[in-house]
Design a protein around this motif. Structure first.
Motif, PDB file in Angstrom:
ATOM      1  N   TYR A 142     -30.394  63.725   1.897  1.00 26.61           N
ATOM      2  CA  TYR A 142     -30.538  62.520   1.079  1.00 26.61           C
ATOM      3  C   TYR A 142     -30.566  62.850  -0.410  1.00 26.61           C
ATOM      4  O   TYR A 142     -31.173  62.145  -1.198  1.00 26.61           O
ATOM      5  CB  TYR A 142     -31.786  61.753   1.511  1.00 26.61           C
ATOM      6  CG  TYR A 142     -31.645  61.204   2.906  1.00 26.61           C
ATOM      7  CD1 TYR A 142     -30.956  60.016   3.130  1.00 26.61           C
ATOM      8  CD2 TYR A 142     -32.151  61.896   3.995  1.00 26.61           C
ATOM      9  CE1 TYR A 142     -30.794  59.521   4.416  1.00 26.61           C
ATOM     10  CE2 TYR A 142     -31.998  61.407   5.290  1.00 26.61           C
ATOM     11  CZ  TYR A 142     -31.317  60.211   5.487  1.00 26.61           C
ATOM     12  OH  TYR A 142     -31.156  59.731   6.769  1.00 26.61           O
ATOM     13  N   ARG A 143     -29.864  63.934  -0.763  1.00 27.54           N
ATOM     14  CA  ARG A 143     -29.779  64.293  -2.181  1.00 27.54           C
ATOM     15  C   ARG A 143     -28.990  63.236  -2.941  1.00 27.54           C
ATOM     16  O   ARG A 143     -28.200  62.479  -2.365  1.00 27.54           O
ATOM     17  CB  ARG A 143     -29.092  65.649  -2.336  1.00 27.54           C
ATOM     18  CG  ARG A 143     -27.644  65.677  -1.864  1.00 27.54           C
ATOM     19  CD  ARG A 143     -27.036  67.067  -1.999  1.00 27.54           C
ATOM     20  NE  ARG A 143     -25.660  67.137  -1.552  1.00 27.54           N
ATOM     21  CZ  ARG A 143     -25.285  67.475  -0.326  1.00 27.54           C
ATOM     22  NH1 ARG A 143     -26.209  67.756   0.576  1.00 27.54           N
ATOM     23  NH2 ARG A 143     -24.011  67.527   0.012  1.00 27.54           N
ATOM     24  N   GLU A 144     -29.220  63.211  -4.229  1.00 25.42           N
ATOM     25  CA  GLU A 144     -28.466  62.301  -5.081  1.00 25.42           C
ATOM     26  C   GLU A 144     -26.998  62.724  -5.087  1.00 25.42           C
ATOM     27  O   GLU A 144     -26.673  63.894  -5.295  1.00 25.42           O
ATOM     28  CB  GLU A 144     -29.030  62.326  -6.504  1.00 25.42           C
ATOM     29  CG  GLU A 144     -28.345  61.357  -7.445  1.00 25.42           C
ATOM     30  CD  GLU A 144     -28.921  61.420  -8.855  1.00 25.42           C
ATOM     31  OE1 GLU A 144     -28.338  60.778  -9.757  1.00 25.42           O
ATOM     32  OE2 GLU A 144     -29.941  62.106  -9.047  1.00 25.42           O
ATOM     33  N   GLN A 145     -26.113  61.778  -4.845  1.00 25.10           N
ATOM     34  CA  GLN A 145     -24.694  62.111  -4.792  1.00 25.10           C
ATOM     35  C   GLN A 145     -24.135  62.348  -6.197  1.00 25.10           C
ATOM     36  O   GLN A 145     -24.494  61.651  -7.142  1.00 25.10           O
ATOM     37  CB  GLN A 145     -23.911  60.985  -4.115  1.00 25.10           C
ATOM     38  CG  GLN A 145     -24.182  60.860  -2.631  1.00 25.10           C
ATOM     39  CD  GLN A 145     -23.100  60.067  -1.942  1.00 25.10           C
ATOM     40  OE1 GLN A 145     -22.365  60.593  -1.123  1.00 25.10           O
ATOM     41  NE2 GLN A 145     -22.993  58.793  -2.275  1.00 25.10           N
ATOM     42  N   GLN A 146     -23.271  63.341  -6.296  1.00 23.26           N
ATOM     43  CA  GLN A 146     -22.560  63.633  -7.545  1.00 23.26           C
ATOM     44  C   GLN A 146     -21.076  63.411  -7.281  1.00 23.26           C
ATOM     45  O   GLN A 146     -20.353  64.331  -6.908  1.00 23.26           O
ATOM     46  CB  GLN A 146     -22.828  65.073  -7.987  1.00 23.26           C
ATOM     47  CG  GLN A 146     -24.286  65.400  -8.218  1.00 23.26           C
ATOM     48  CD  GLN A 146     -24.859  64.672  -9.425  1.00 23.26           C
ATOM     49  OE1 GLN A 146     -24.141  64.405 -10.392  1.00 23.26           O
ATOM     50  NE2 GLN A 146     -26.140  64.364  -9.362  1.00 23.26           N
TER      51      GLN A 146
END
Length: 722
Positions: A100-104
């Motif tokens: 659930y990391r921030e998408q780049q």
């Protein structure tokens, strides 16, 4: 492709097909636990027909046909070559490998800023870069327009087979049309294959506005039973130009033999279909209403014939990332099925027809949180059905003066290996394999027709991965009922005095509301005897051991590691299986081990079975963890589509490897084990080992196996996900 596939592909960039590359990427999330309303659909092959239509939905290109070296994919590959990962030591702390990391999701216009801020984040993300010659192959391909390999034309024999299938599925009688609708609603996720010279050619079953012989006009709806809004639906085979990914690959054989079996199962029996069901939600979403005309035995036989496939639909289908959906099941359990010729009430068509309203499943009506208010209605309907089932079964047993016995369980008719299955949960993914794998599990299920059908319509046909959080929660809560049904069906085969005791163990510390169930509290469950005779003080183990020998294919010999190793190494692996305890909690859910030193590498999978006091609650899973009850299942070959870690161990080191695992007591011990045997993300030989595993998978079975997924491969984590 090992990073970019299924619904959880980073930035929705799906690379298993050329259409995914041309579609490009999006900053919108498919898996969004905070979504209060249903999202727009972005299913590849379904919800847009061209790159331009995808641009209108917010997708941006990752290749640039006019100026290839300015495309995002080209520059991502170049960035990795310019800034490779160090071949030793921990991976840089700037990486976030959490799901659930921030998408780049960098576009062409902002790529320079992305590269300046994150120079190590080229592709492959967080893994070694390609070898120079491999990189040049990719660059030349992009410079030449990123064209797909030519798809060979269908042979005359395959064209005839496609025609035969489309003719069969589009008969004009009500009987034929109802059968085809039933097949479509159960096969719409299938990777159908026709065989050509030992190689699979992939198709999917779709609904079309146009009849066979005309260009296909796809009908795309949110759910397979939604109104197609045409006077006549045609069922067609659409060729799928994909590379199979194991996590979403649902291979299903389509040939003349299968067609003949459908004829005998659905069309030859003597019954009539006076009229076809409509597509009103209260009918279409309830298979016990829409398909009431088809004999229950035909429906159940269809589901059983490929029971692993049936179960895999909810294991592999929409759940590429499903912690909420999957924390409703134990980490490993065995599954059996009621015999289709037994006296179970759920095989009585009249009984199911009477109870069809009570068998209704949660369906998202508004796509908002308002849907949760309907929850109590579904719960009460389920209770009414269970009371009716208890009454019916009690009457049948009393009338016939019979007891529940082994003959009521399906043995695969002596030749079908789908009769015994093992389901593994890997935290937020799962696997299902044929046979009873591992030691005696904590729990087991016995699945009936209506239970299997309801699981399919709850978690597959009626599940909307783009739905609001209310829909996800409603589905999870209802699945609690279905899990308990499977468990309670199993308990009926044990001595009455053991049933409640075992169920109390399964639901330790669970509040009453989380384990209450009409069937569990019935006199039938408390007192109905079984005709089985037990001779040990562990009837669960004794019964499951008997079924392991009785059911065709249940011994699961292909997963037995003993024939592949020396006696000494067998003892070492046996000690891993026998060693229950907190030391296992340091290991991840799925570890693949390459055992080298012999004529050719042997492959093992270590699967962690996490201990819980109960799985009856939606949240607070960590608080119910019991690491001291963790154990390992060790198998030869591969189980699990999302490996968390690779190990490489010389065969002479296997006893030491097993001893080192058993001796782990701290994070430092786990770190040392990984340094000694593990294959880190930045190991220069990572892709060599990956290629070895994939070659083994495809050599073993090019029809049913696909590429692995590396989105859950460990980074610098101190220990694995709990």
């Amino acid at each position: 492709m090992v990073c970019h596939g299924c619904y959880d592909a980073p930035c929705q960039l799906k690379l298993e097909a050329q259409q995914g590359l041309e579609r490009g990427a999006s900053k919108d999330l498919v898996y969004d636990g905070a979504r209060l309303m249903s999202a727009d659909l972005t299913r590849l092959f379904d919800d847009a027909r061209s790159a331009e239509e995808w641009r209108d939905k917010g997708f941006f290109p990752v290749v640039d046909p006019e100026q290839p070296d300015d495309g995002v994919l080209y520059r991502m590959l170049e960035l990795k070559q310019a800034h490779p990962l160090p071949p030793r030591g921990p991976v840089d702390k700037s990486f976030d490998f959490s799901l659930y990391r921030e998408q780049q999701c960098s576009t062409q216009e902002d790529f320079a800023d992305y590269a300046e801020d994150n120079p190590l984040w080229g592709m492959p993300f967080g893994l070694p870069g390609l070898q120079p010659e491999e990189h040049q192959t990719m660059i030349r391909w992009l410079e030449n327009g990123a064209q797909p390999p030519a798809q060979p034309a269908l042979t005359a024999a395959l064209r005839r087979e496609v025609t035969a299938w489309e003719d069969f599925l589009n008969g004009n009688s009500n009987k034929q049309r109802l059968m085809s609708r039933y097949l479509y609603e159960h096969l719409f996720l299938a990777s159908l294959f026709l065989e050509a010279d030992g190689e699979p050619v992939w198709f999917r079953l779709v609904r079309s506005r146009t009849a066979p012989g005309e260009p296909l006009a796809l009908i795309s709806t949110r759910r397979p039973y939604d109104d197609p809004e045409v006077e006549r639906v045609y069922y067609r085979l659409q060729r799928m130009p994909i590379t199979p990914l194991s996590k979403s690959h649902l291979a299903y054989r389509f040939d003349a033999e299968r067609r003949g079996w459908y004829q005998r199962n659905f069309l030859d029996p003597d019954y009539t279909v006076p009229e076809l069901p409509g597509y009103q939600q209260e009918v279409a979403a309830n298979p016990f209403k829409s398909f009431v005309a088809i004999p229950v035995s035909s429906r159940y036989r269809f589901l059983l014939e490929e029971a692993q496939f049936t179960i895999m639909n909810f294991i592999k289908g929409p759940v590429c990332r499903g912690q909420i959906a999957l924390n409703v099941i134990e980490d490993r359990f065995w599954v059996m099925f009621l015999d289709p010729d037994s006296m179970d009430p759920e095989l009585d068509g009249a009984f199911l027809a009477r109870e069809s309203d009570n068998l209704r499943l949660p369906v998202s009506e508004t796509g908002t949180a308002v849907d949760l208010f309907a929850w109590r209605g579904y719960a009460k309907s389920h209770d009414r059905y269970q009371k009716a089932k208890v009454k019916y079964l009690s009457q049948q047993l009393n009338r016939s003066n019979r007891k529940i016995g082994l003959n009521s369980l399906w043995d695969g008719d002596g030749n079908n290996p789908n009769a015994a299955l093992t389901i593994f949960r890997h935290f937020d993914t799962a696997s299902v394999v044929k046979g009873f794998v591992g030691d005696t599990p904590k729990t087991a299920w016995v699945i009936s027709y209506s239970l299997l059908e309801r699981i399919h319509y709850l978690l597959v046909a009626g599940f909307d991965v783009y739905g609001a959080v209310a829909h996800q929660l409603e589905t999870r809560l209802y699945m609690d009922f279905l899990r308990m049904e499977g468990e309670l069906n199993f308990l009926m085969y044990l001595p009455p005095e053991q049933r409640q005791k075992l169920r109390e163990y399964w639901y330790r510390d669970a509040p009453g509301f989380a384990r209450d169930h009409v069937f569990a509290d019935s006199e039938l469950m408390r007192e109905q005897a079984t005709d089985l005779v037990f001779s040990s003080d562990d009837p669960k183990k004794e019964f499951l051991g008997t079924m392991r020998q009785r059911i065709h294919g249940a011994t699961a010999e292909r997963f037995d590691y003993h024939p592949a190793f020396t006696v000494e190494n067998d003892k070492a692996l046996d000690s891993l299986v026998a060693g229950v305890g907190a030391h296992n909690s340091f290991l991840p859910q799925v570890s693949i081990v390459s055992v080298i030193g012999g004529e050719q590498p042997q492959t093992l999978t270590l699967l962690r079975d996490s201990g819980y006091s109960n799985i009856a609650l939606l949240f607070l899973e960590d608080e119910r963890r019991l690491p001291e009850e963790d154990r390992l299942t060790v198998v030869k070959g591969f189980i699990g589509e999302h490996p968390n870690l690779f190990f490489e161990v010389h065969e002479k080191q296997l006893p030491l490897f097993a001893a080192d695992i058993a001796a782990m007591q701290s994070e430092q011990d786990w770190k040392l084990l990984r340094e000694r045997y593990g294959v880190a993300r930045n190991a220069p030989w990572f892709w060599r080992l990956s290629d070895q595993f994939h070659q083994q998978l495809l050599d073993n079975d090019p029809f049913y196996n696909g590429l692995l997924d590396y989105n859950r491969y460990l980074g610098n984590e101190a220990r694995a996900t709990q």
